[in-house]
Scaffold this motif. Structure first.
Motif, PDB file in Angstrom:
ATOM      1  N   THR A  47      -6.623  -5.568  -3.282  1.00 36.88           N
ATOM      2  CA  THR A  47      -6.649  -4.275  -2.609  1.00 36.88           C
ATOM      3  C   THR A  47      -7.562  -4.383  -1.398  1.00 36.88           C
ATOM      4  N   THR A  49     -10.164  -2.729  -0.686  1.00 39.79           N
ATOM      5  CA  THR A  49     -11.595  -2.667  -1.010  1.00 39.79           C
ATOM      6  C   THR A  49     -12.115  -4.039  -1.437  1.00 39.79           C
ATOM      7  N   GLN A  52     -12.524  -6.070   1.584  1.00 37.09           N
ATOM      8  CA  GLN A  52     -13.735  -5.601   2.253  1.00 37.09           C
ATOM      9  C   GLN A  52     -14.982  -6.256   1.655  1.00 37.09           C
TER      10      GLN A  52
ATOM     11  N   ASP B   2     -16.134   3.912   4.620  1.00 33.38           N
ATOM     12  CA  ASP B   2     -15.157   3.501   3.615  1.00 33.38           C
ATOM     13  C   ASP B   2     -13.932   2.893   4.301  1.00 33.38           C
ATOM     14  N   ARG B   4     -11.102   2.446   3.144  1.00 30.78           N
ATOM     15  CA  ARG B   4      -9.867   3.184   2.851  1.00 30.78           C
ATOM     16  C   ARG B   4      -9.657   4.313   3.857  1.00 30.78           C
ATOM     17  N   VAL B  39      -2.704   7.552   1.214  1.00 36.92           N
ATOM     18  CA  VAL B  39      -3.307   6.475   2.007  1.00 36.92           C
ATOM     19  C   VAL B  39      -3.964   7.060   3.256  1.00 36.92           C
ATOM     20  N   GLY B  42      -7.179   8.600   2.615  1.00 37.00           N
ATOM     21  CA  GLY B  42      -8.228   7.687   2.151  1.00 37.00           C
ATOM     22  C   GLY B  42      -8.530   7.770   0.674  1.00 37.00           C
ATOM     23  N   ARG B  44      -6.327   6.671  -1.631  1.00 33.57           N
ATOM     24  CA  ARG B  44      -5.637   5.566  -2.288  1.00 33.57           C
ATOM     25  C   ARG B  44      -6.274   4.251  -1.858  1.00 33.57           C
ATOM     26  N   ASN B  45      -6.090   3.254  -2.696  1.00 26.83           N
ATOM     27  CA  ASN B  45      -6.674   1.939  -2.427  1.00 26.83           C
ATOM     28  C   ASN B  45      -5.544   0.924  -2.338  1.00 26.83           C
ATOM     29  N   THR B  47      -2.933  -2.175  -1.654  1.00 28.23           N
ATOM     30  CA  THR B  47      -3.017  -3.638  -1.676  1.00 28.23           C
ATOM     31  C   THR B  47      -2.675  -4.163  -0.286  1.00 28.23           C
TER      32      THR B  47
END
Lengths: 80, 80
Positions: A47, A49, A52, B2, B4, B39, B42, B44-45, B47
């Motif tokens: 993902t 994150t 990151q 963040d 995301r 998404v 922000g 959702r995470n 892939t």
DNA sequence: TTGTGACTCTTAGTCCGTG
DNA sequence: TCACGGACTAAGAGTCACA
């Protein structure tokens, strides 16, 4: 070109450039050693994150890890 | 910041620049409309493969979607 | 030092809605 | 046109013993 392989190649290349083992990178990023291994081989689908966290451990921007090899094989050629 | 949210802002900005609706982007990327919504907000995470699909639908490089451009933070005065 | 299969647990991602 | 929620299924996160 599979984006997962692309990310994996970038992670492995940058990690080696910094003289780190997978285990050291795993520790710095807070991830498991075998997970790093999977990412580098392109068999994991991380993902954003996770990417990151790896980027942070390698002290590079996320964009560097997802960039195509053709672009970042020579840093001089990057266009943003 | 963040990652995301960063990706979400980039997706939303580029999508609007191209005059697309979330539903249209969802169709082009092969994802669900509610997922695109998540998404962009922000929450959702995604892939890396999903990010590539969205990038492909927007005809931009993946690196563009993960880039942390300072322009985004002051874009249109949007509050997140 | 790294690769790998096989897990368990969590979340990515879908589909049904509403305001 | 979009935010948001509940419920669901597929897949990722994270770990281990062993090679």
């Amino acid at each position: 070109m599979d984006i997962r392989r692309q990310v994996g190649m970038n992670v492995a290349r940058i990690r080696r450039e910094q003289g780190l083992s997978q285990e050291e990178l795993a520790f710095r990023s807070g991830l498991h050693r075998t997970y790093i291994s999977g990412v580098e081989r392109g068999i994991r689908n991380p993902t954003i994150t996770v990417i990151q966290e790896i980027a942070s451990a390698l002290v590079v921007d996320v964009a560097i890890l997802v960039a195509s090899t053709k672009q970042n094989s020579k840093y001089s050629g990057i266009r943003y």
